[in-house]
Enzyme design. Structure first.
Site, PDB file in Angstrom:
ATOM      1  N   HIS A 139       0.878  -1.184   0.000  1.00  0.00           N
ATOM      2  CA  HIS A 139       0.000   0.000   0.000  1.00  0.00           C
ATOM      3  C   HIS A 139       0.915   1.233   0.000  1.00  0.00           C
ATOM      4  CE1 HIS A 139      -2.808   2.946   1.715  1.00  0.00           C
ATOM      5  NE2 HIS A 139      -3.793   2.116   1.429  1.00  0.00           N
ATOM      6  N   LYS A 173     -10.738  -0.063  10.515  1.00  0.00           N
ATOM      7  CA  LYS A 173     -10.911  -1.304   9.745  1.00  0.00           C
ATOM      8  C   LYS A 173     -11.270  -2.477  10.656  1.00  0.00           C
ATOM      9  CE  LYS A 173      -7.419   0.106   6.365  1.00  0.00           C
ATOM     10  NZ  LYS A 173      -8.065   0.330   5.081  1.00  0.00           N
ATOM     11  N   GLN A 187      -4.501  -4.886   7.368  1.00  0.00           N
ATOM     12  CA  GLN A 187      -5.469  -5.900   6.938  1.00  0.00           C
ATOM     13  C   GLN A 187      -5.361  -7.195   7.727  1.00  0.00           C
ATOM     14  OE1 GLN A 187      -7.857  -5.179   4.993  1.00  0.00           O
ATOM     15  NE2 GLN A 187      -7.123  -3.307   4.029  1.00  0.00           N
ATOM     16  N   ASP A 231       3.006  -3.920   8.309  1.00  0.00           N
ATOM     17  CA  ASP A 231       1.773  -3.171   8.084  1.00  0.00           C
ATOM     18  C   ASP A 231       0.626  -4.143   8.368  1.00  0.00           C
ATOM     19  OD1 ASP A 231      -0.540  -2.184   6.998  1.00  0.00           O
ATOM     20  OD2 ASP A 231       0.340  -1.526   5.106  1.00  0.00           O
ATOM     21  N   CYS A 253      -4.593   2.202  -3.751  1.00  0.00           N
ATOM     22  CA  CYS A 253      -3.359   2.768  -3.180  1.00  0.00           C
ATOM     23  C   CYS A 253      -2.188   1.828  -3.401  1.00  0.00           C
ATOM     24  CB  CYS A 253      -3.513   3.095  -1.699  1.00  0.00           C
ATOM     25  SG  CYS A 253      -4.797   4.270  -1.367  1.00  0.00           S
TER      26      CYS A 253
END
Ligand code: PMP
Length: 410
Positions: free
Chosen positions: A121, A224, A201, A198, A364
């Site tokens: 991303h 999220k 998700q 990261d 992104c």
């Protein structure tokens, strides 16, 4: 886990969109919020709001207690060794930038390397580009396989004695690929590099244990994972957080201020300059309670089952191209696809007319779009309130879109 029961906690799902019951398949962009989170925010503002860490009055103590309790809950959720290793930020983007500023810019020098994948991303790519420009470090990329996975031998071949940082999404927001972070962290640590994850998700969808992953930093966003917007987390190993300088300077984060110099509070407060995101943290804690009650194993299995089902349903439609790993064990709770050669925005517009909300665009991840040789893709992403019936509606709407464009394109 009973998704039909869970749906009752999400008032927003109970509405018609363009005359059809809403089918919300865009949780990877932002999840919806249960009543429990909305209620926690209302309760806080109606009974306990005040600034934290300063007032010696009752509301000040209550707000401070609730804010610091939120930190403890988040720490437990990701198995952080201590709450002091949880820094509240505005989200994944800010968390990763804080590492790029506070760690990379401070400690990297010319010749050092930052290793990434081309599927990151932009939030886990552009901050490193900027840090590399500022320090003379270089970026290196682990090659992607055609199905979006990476091979450990390629990680080993890309990481060198000069590598100082390996940064990667735990789960790709486009391809859904779940990366073997622990194995990659071991490769990074063997050359003395740090592993930055990261988790935007992964933390919402999988059980995440920072000690088992042995990551040095983990970034994620509250919005999220059923929490409010404007709150996120940076977890870090204590030794790095203690060594890092703060990113923001001002009120709240200082210890002693003199006219020409100042000293900082300890970690994590030195990283939270200004009035912190108090309500956001309290809302995130309510989201963590909600997810913990259900159990992250159950959430993972549910999302996984839906992604498998969606993959099978969409695969059967002629003219649909699906991206990412075919092996369901390597895929998180989303499916990315294109219909014929139609731009994903157009596909998404037809789906919206049927009440089906998906994401369309470059997600992104422009470098990845170039590798896939597309300008955009459509993405359906799943969460604990989605059901197989939502996926049947997705598949039916994709068929409608395909027929519409086949007809329109002749
Ligand atoms: N990384 C990944 C993998 C993401 O999916 C996202 C959100 N789309 C981000 C980073 C950025 O998160 P935020 O916009 O909440 O900072």
């Amino acid at each position: 886990m009973n998704a039909l029961e869970i749906r009752k906690d999400f008032p927003i799902l109970n509405q018609l969109i363009n005359g059809h019951p809403l089918v919300y398949l865009d949780s990877a962009a932002s999840s919806q919020k249960p009543r429990q989170v909305i209620e926690a925010l209302r309760h806080y503002y109606e009974t306990n709001h005040s600034n934290v860490h300063r007032g010696v009055h009752t509301l000040g103590s209550r707000a401070t207690e609730a804010y610091e309790l939120a930190r403890e809950k988040v720490a437990r959720f990701i198995h952080a060794p201590s709450p002091e290793q949880v820094i509240f930020t505005r989200g994944t983007t800010e968390s990763l930038n804080m590492v790029a500023y506070g760690y990379a810019r401070a400690f990297l020098k010319p010749g050092d390397e930052i290793v990434l994948t081309p599927a990151e991303h932009h939030s886990n790519l552009v901050p490193w580009q900027q840090a590399a420009k500022a320090t003379g470090a270089t970026l290196k990329y682990i090659p992607l396989q055609a199905d979006g996975t990476i091979r450990l031998e390629d990680v080993r071949a890309t990481v060198s004695a000069n590598t100082k940082i390996v940064a990667m999404a735990h789960v790709s927001n486009v391809l859904g690929t779940i990366h073997p972070i622990r194995e990659i962290a071991d490769v990074a640590h063997a050359v003395g590099a740090i592993m930055v994850v990261d988790g935007a998700q992964s933390v919402p969808h999988l059980p995440v244990d920072v000690q088992a992953l042995d990551c040095d930093f983990l970034a994620f966003s509250g919005h999220k994972m059923l929490g409010p917007t404007g709150i996120g987390v940076l977890y870090g190993k204590r030794k790095w957080l203690d060594a890092m300088e703060p990113t923001y300077f001002g009120g709240e984060m200082i210890d002693v201020v003199e006219l020409y110099d100042s000293t900082w509070k300890d970690t994590p407060w030195k990283f939270e300059g200004g009035t912190p995101i108090i309500a956001g943290a309290i809302g995130l804690a309510a989201a963590v309670d909600y997810l913990t009650d259900i159990g992250m194993e159950a959430v993972r299995d549910h999302d996984h089952r839906l992604a498998e089902y969606a993959f099978q349903q969409l695969k059967e439609i002629d003219g649909v191209t699906i991206y990412g790993p075919e092996d369901g064990r390597q895929r998180g709770g989303l499916v990315t696809f294109n219909v014929l050669n139609v731009h994903a925005h157009d596909v998404s517009t037809v789906l919206d007319a049927e009440g089906v909300a998906i994401r369309a665009g470059h997600h992104c991840a422009q470098p990845l779009m170039r590798i896939l040789n597309v300008s955009s893709t459509a993405r359906a992403s799943f969460y604990l309130y989605n059901t197989e019936s939502d996926i049947d509606k997705l598949a039916a709407a994709v068929r409608t879109a395909k027929e519409f464009f086949q007809h329109a394109l002749g």
